[in-house]
Write a protein that holds these residues in place. Structure first.
Motif, PDB file in Angstrom:
ATOM      1  N   THR A 140       0.824  -1.206   0.000  1.00 49.00           N
ATOM      2  CA  THR A 140       0.000   0.000   0.000  1.00 49.00           C
ATOM      3  C   THR A 140       0.860   1.259   0.000  1.00 49.00           C
ATOM      4  OG1 THR A 140      -0.105  -0.054   2.420  1.00 49.00           O
ATOM      5  CG2 THR A 140      -1.930  -1.083   1.211  1.00 49.00           C
ATOM      6  N   GLU A 141       0.183   2.362  -0.257  1.00 46.98           N
ATOM      7  CA  GLU A 141       0.814   3.673  -0.221  1.00 46.98           C
ATOM      8  C   GLU A 141      -0.109   4.598   0.560  1.00 46.98           C
ATOM      9  OE1 GLU A 141       3.700   5.945  -3.321  1.00 46.98           O
ATOM     10  OE2 GLU A 141       1.997   4.843  -4.120  1.00 46.98           O
ATOM     11  N   HIS A 142       0.433   5.259   1.600  1.00 45.43           N
ATOM     12  CA  HIS A 142      -0.376   6.075   2.502  1.00 45.43           C
ATOM     13  C   HIS A 142      -0.036   7.552   2.338  1.00 45.43           C
ATOM     14  CE1 HIS A 142      -1.512   2.372   4.579  1.00 45.43           C
ATOM     15  NE2 HIS A 142      -0.234   2.079   4.665  1.00 45.43           N
ATOM     16  N   TYR A 143      -1.077   8.387   2.346  1.00 45.80           N
ATOM     17  CA  TYR A 143      -0.929   9.834   2.281  1.00 45.80           C
ATOM     18  C   TYR A 143      -1.638  10.422   3.502  1.00 45.80           C
ATOM     19  CZ  TYR A 143       0.103   8.680  -2.581  1.00 45.80           C
ATOM     20  OH  TYR A 143       0.637   8.134  -3.722  1.00 45.80           O
ATOM     21  N   ASP A 144      -0.878  11.077   4.359  1.00 47.06           N
ATOM     22  CA  ASP A 144      -1.444  11.628   5.582  1.00 47.06           C
ATOM     23  C   ASP A 144      -1.934  13.049   5.373  1.00 47.06           C
ATOM     24  OD1 ASP A 144      -1.130   9.425   7.353  1.00 47.06           O
ATOM     25  OD2 ASP A 144       1.020   9.827   7.451  1.00 47.06           O
ATOM     26  N   GLY A 145      -2.825  13.496   6.293  1.00 49.10           N
ATOM     27  CA  GLY A 145      -3.293  14.869   6.297  1.00 49.10           C
ATOM     28  C   GLY A 145      -4.185  15.249   5.141  1.00 49.10           C
ATOM     29  N   VAL A 146      -4.865  14.279   4.539  1.00 49.99           N
ATOM     30  CA  VAL A 146      -5.733  14.558   3.390  1.00 49.99           C
ATOM     31  C   VAL A 146      -7.164  14.800   3.884  1.00 49.99           C
ATOM     32  CG1 VAL A 146      -6.630  13.698   1.192  1.00 49.99           C
ATOM     33  CG2 VAL A 146      -4.305  13.093   1.922  1.00 49.99           C
ATOM     34  N   PRO A 147      -7.734  15.988   3.654  1.00 48.33           N
ATOM     35  CA  PRO A 147      -9.130  16.218   4.050  1.00 48.33           C
ATOM     36  C   PRO A 147     -10.065  15.264   3.311  1.00 48.33           C
ATOM     37  CG  PRO A 147      -8.032  18.286   3.490  1.00 48.33           C
ATOM     38  CD  PRO A 147      -7.121  17.182   3.044  1.00 48.33           C
ATOM     39  N   PHE A 148     -11.193  14.964   3.949  1.00 47.32           N
ATOM     40  CA  PHE A 148     -12.124  14.007   3.352  1.00 47.32           C
ATOM     41  C   PHE A 148     -12.588  14.461   1.969  1.00 47.32           C
ATOM     42  CE2 PHE A 148     -16.539  12.815   2.450  1.00 47.32           C
ATOM     43  CZ  PHE A 148     -16.377  11.443   2.334  1.00 47.32           C
ATOM     44  N   HIS A 149     -12.891  15.761   1.801  1.00 41.13           N
ATOM     45  CA  HIS A 149     -13.440  16.195   0.511  1.00 41.13           C
ATOM     46  C   HIS A 149     -12.408  16.079  -0.604  1.00 41.13           C
ATOM     47  CE1 HIS A 149     -11.469  19.993   1.640  1.00 41.13           C
ATOM     48  NE2 HIS A 149     -11.517  20.324   0.365  1.00 41.13           N
ATOM     49  N   ILE A 150     -11.127  16.199  -0.290  1.00 46.76           N
ATOM     50  CA  ILE A 150     -10.101  16.012  -1.320  1.00 46.76           C
ATOM     51  C   ILE A 150      -9.949  14.532  -1.631  1.00 46.76           C
ATOM     52  CG2 ILE A 150      -7.624  16.186  -1.768  1.00 46.76           C
ATOM     53  CD1 ILE A 150      -7.628  18.904  -0.524  1.00 46.76           C
ATOM     54  N   ALA A 151      -9.976  13.680  -0.599  1.00 46.50           N
ATOM     55  CA  ALA A 151      -9.928  12.231  -0.840  1.00 46.50           C
ATOM     56  C   ALA A 151     -11.108  11.795  -1.692  1.00 46.50           C
ATOM     57  CB  ALA A 151      -9.919  11.481   0.487  1.00 46.50           C
ATOM     58  N   ASP A 152     -12.287  12.349  -1.419  1.00 41.69           N
ATOM     59  CA  ASP A 152     -13.484  12.001  -2.174  1.00 41.69           C
ATOM     60  C   ASP A 152     -13.360  12.475  -3.625  1.00 41.69           C
ATOM     61  OD1 ASP A 152     -16.323  11.031  -2.195  1.00 41.69           O
ATOM     62  OD2 ASP A 152     -16.714  13.128  -2.694  1.00 41.69           O
ATOM     63  N   ARG A 153     -12.796  13.658  -3.818  1.00 41.71           N
ATOM     64  CA  ARG A 153     -12.603  14.180  -5.170  1.00 41.71           C
ATOM     65  C   ARG A 153     -11.637  13.303  -5.955  1.00 41.71           C
ATOM     66  NH1 ARG A 153     -14.656  17.156  -9.355  1.00 41.71           N
ATOM     67  NH2 ARG A 153     -12.962  18.065 -10.573  1.00 41.71           N
ATOM     68  N   ILE A 154     -10.564  12.859  -5.320  1.00 46.26           N
ATOM     69  CA  ILE A 154      -9.604  11.974  -5.970  1.00 46.26           C
ATOM     70  C   ILE A 154     -10.287  10.693  -6.413  1.00 46.26           C
ATOM     71  CG2 ILE A 154      -7.590  10.508  -5.529  1.00 46.26           C
ATOM     72  CD1 ILE A 154      -6.472  12.797  -3.807  1.00 46.26           C
ATOM     73  N   ALA A 155     -11.078  10.091  -5.512  1.00 47.69           N
ATOM     74  CA  ALA A 155     -11.745   8.834  -5.839  1.00 47.69           C
ATOM     75  C   ALA A 155     -12.768   9.022  -6.958  1.00 47.69           C
ATOM     76  CB  ALA A 155     -12.409   8.269  -4.587  1.00 47.69           C
ATOM     77  N   ARG A 156     -13.559  10.077  -6.880  1.00 50.27           N
ATOM     78  CA  ARG A 156     -14.610  10.295  -7.879  1.00 50.27           C
ATOM     79  C   ARG A 156     -14.032  10.504  -9.276  1.00 50.27           C
ATOM     80  NH1 ARG A 156     -19.818  11.490  -6.117  1.00 50.27           N
ATOM     81  NH2 ARG A 156     -20.060  11.592  -3.849  1.00 50.27           N
ATOM     82  N   THR A 157     -12.957  11.252  -9.390  1.00 52.86           N
ATOM     83  CA  THR A 157     -12.396  11.511 -10.708  1.00 52.86           C
ATOM     84  C   THR A 157     -11.692  10.282 -11.270  1.00 52.86           C
ATOM     85  OG1 THR A 157     -10.432  12.467  -9.645  1.00 52.86           O
ATOM     86  CG2 THR A 157     -12.154  13.978 -10.386  1.00 52.86           C
ATOM     87  N   LEU A 158     -11.414   9.307 -10.419  1.00 51.84           N
ATOM     88  CA  LEU A 158     -10.843   8.038 -10.884  1.00 51.84           C
ATOM     89  C   LEU A 158     -11.919   6.964 -11.054  1.00 51.84           C
ATOM     90  CD1 LEU A 158      -7.603   7.829  -8.702  1.00 51.84           C
ATOM     91  CD2 LEU A 158      -7.762   8.338 -11.146  1.00 51.84           C
ATOM     92  N   HIS A 159     -13.180   7.317 -10.790  1.00 49.75           N
ATOM     93  CA  HIS A 159     -14.297   6.373 -10.862  1.00 49.75           C
ATOM     94  C   HIS A 159     -14.047   5.176  -9.926  1.00 49.75           C
ATOM     95  CE1 HIS A 159     -15.864   8.618 -14.222  1.00 49.75           C
ATOM     96  NE2 HIS A 159     -14.720   8.464 -14.880  1.00 49.75           N
ATOM     97  N   ARG A 160     -13.502   5.478  -8.743  1.00 50.82           N
ATOM     98  CA  ARG A 160     -13.184   4.428  -7.787  1.00 50.82           C
ATOM     99  C   ARG A 160     -13.999   4.612  -6.514  1.00 50.82           C
ATOM    100  NH1 ARG A 160      -8.878   1.819  -8.529  1.00 50.82           N
ATOM    101  NH2 ARG A 160     -10.268   0.140  -7.936  1.00 50.82           N
ATOM    102  N   ARG A 161     -14.217   3.512  -5.827  1.00 46.66           N
ATOM    103  CA  ARG A 161     -14.930   3.557  -4.561  1.00 46.66           C
ATOM    104  C   ARG A 161     -13.983   4.051  -3.469  1.00 46.66           C
ATOM    105  NH1 ARG A 161     -17.559  -1.923  -2.624  1.00 46.66           N
ATOM    106  NH2 ARG A 161     -18.936  -1.395  -4.388  1.00 46.66           N
ATOM    107  N   LEU A 162     -14.496   4.901  -2.577  1.00 46.18           N
ATOM    108  CA  LEU A 162     -13.728   5.362  -1.434  1.00 46.18           C
ATOM    109  C   LEU A 162     -14.346   4.772  -0.179  1.00 46.18           C
ATOM    110  CD1 LEU A 162     -11.457   7.188  -0.321  1.00 46.18           C
ATOM    111  CD2 LEU A 162     -13.181   8.992  -0.066  1.00 46.18           C
ATOM    112  N   GLU A 163     -13.634   3.882   0.464  1.00 50.61           N
ATOM    113  CA  GLU A 163     -14.087   3.290   1.715  1.00 50.61           C
ATOM    114  C   GLU A 163     -13.593   4.144   2.870  1.00 50.61           C
ATOM    115  OE1 GLU A 163     -12.802  -0.752   1.905  1.00 50.61           O
ATOM    116  OE2 GLU A 163     -14.176  -1.414   0.308  1.00 50.61           O
ATOM    117  N   THR A 164     -14.477   4.423   3.807  1.00 50.89           N
ATOM    118  CA  THR A 164     -14.118   5.282   4.932  1.00 50.89           C
ATOM    119  C   THR A 164     -14.226   4.516   6.245  1.00 50.89           C
ATOM    120  OG1 THR A 164     -16.406   6.075   5.154  1.00 50.89           O
ATOM    121  CG2 THR A 164     -14.912   7.339   3.748  1.00 50.89           C
ATOM    122  N   ALA A 165     -13.417   4.943   7.200  1.00 53.72           N
ATOM    123  CA  ALA A 165     -13.434   4.318   8.524  1.00 53.72           C
ATOM    124  C   ALA A 165     -13.235   5.401   9.588  1.00 53.72           C
ATOM    125  CB  ALA A 165     -12.327   3.285   8.629  1.00 53.72           C
TER     126      ALA A 165
END
Length: 319
Positions: free
Chosen positions: A294-319
């Motif tokens: 895996t590859e981890h990126y710290d300090g990423v706000p949720f809305h930016i993580a969501d934007r990254i996933a959406r533009t890649l057409h990928r599911r974003l799992e949250t915990a």
């Protein structure tokens, strides 16, 4: 001992040049072979220090800028190729965070942050180090991300040359024989000129309505090949649920919201394309933390993580 910050300042002074010469010089300075040096340069590109034209064989140092981290942190980070050693910035009130090398990898340049309470302090610091103040680069980069579009049309791999096809279930490339058969749509890897890896996307034929007839179909169009970069092509052919992106809120987060900071994790079988990776890195100025899978990126706000996933057409799992 190899000093990555000194090498970055040298790159800032040079400005641009031949990629082959850069690899040669970095190999000499670090005492390492070309392959680990090339991986190191790709990490510098993700950090935003340099822009590399891998096919054209050229590199360009990015300008030194200072930009706010996302959220109300009152902390800014230096990006681009810094023209001075870390001590120069530390003497002017910055916080310098060395980045620890992973295993036997080459060390990365330190992260340089400035904490401030008055915006005038930010501009004074920028003037002292000849940097440009820009609005939050992570936010701007996230807004600029766009859904995948195929690259320009390209010729298919030669039928008598070795080629590999990505298995969307395993995320691995496997050899495929293109001789005497119609290739299946997907992402292909092949070699050009006997040494350069190339990636091409073979798209499904589409059926279109005949002009002026809404319910009349025409035969499928011919298969089309498109040049793509490896990472974008992988995300395009995978199902949204395959190797999903994951985001976990920081432990100290009091409540969950669009600006809550957390850790974004990508499976190495589907690494983030460069624009998305740069967006994640700009959230802290720190390189990703890599494990075996895996590859981890710290300090990423949720809305930016969501934007990254959406533009890649990928599911974003949250915990």
């Amino acid at each position: 001992m190899f000093d990555p910050d000194l090498f970055i300042s040298w790159m800032a002074d040079q400005g641009t040049g031949s990629l082959r010469a850069l690899i040669r010089d970095a190999s000499w300075a670090s005492g390492r072979e070309g392959r680990p040096v090339t991986r190191w340069l790709s990490r510098l590109e993700a950090l935003g220090a340099v822009t590399i034209d891998w096919r054209g064989g050229q590199w360009t140092a990015n300008p030194c800028e200072i930009t706010d981290l996302p959220g109300n942190t009152q902390t800014a980070v230096l990006t681009g190729a810094r023209p001075a050693a870390p001590g120069f910035y530390r003497e002017r009130g910055a916080v310098v965070m060395p980045q620890q090398p992973e295993n036997s990898q080459l060390p990365l340049p330190a992260a340089v942050w400035l904490q401030y309470t008055d915006p005038s302090r930010l501009h004074e610091f920028a003037a002292a180090i000849s940097a440009t103040v820009v609005p939050c680069a992570a936010e701007s980069s996230a807004r600029s991300l766009s859904p995948f579009t195929p690259g320009p049309a390209t010729a298919p791999p030669a039928r008598d040359s070795p080629a590999e096809l990505l298995d969307p279930v395993t995320g691995r490339f496997s050899p495929v024989n293109l001789t005497g058969r119609r290739p299946v749509p997907g992402l292909y890897k092949y070699t050009q000129f006997g040494r350069l890896d190339r990636y091409a996307l073979l798209r499904e034929p589409s059926r279109q309505a005949a002009p002026g007839h809404q319910n009349t179909s025409v035969p499928p169009t011919e298969q089309t090949w498109h040049s793509v970069d490896r990472r974008s092509g992988i995300h395009h052919v995978l199902r949204p649920s395959a190797f999903p992106l994951r985001w976990k809120a920081d432990q100290e987060a009091r409540r969950l919201g669009r600006s809550t900071l957390g850790r974004l994790t990508a499976d190495l079988r589907a690494p983030l394309p460069l624009p998305h990776e740069r967006t994640a890195v700009l959230c802290t100025g720190l390189a990703s933390l890599r494990t075996a899978d895996t590859e981890h990126y710290d300090g990423v706000p949720f809305h930016i993580a969501d934007r990254i996933a959406r533009t890649l057409h990928r599911r974003l799992e949250t915990a």
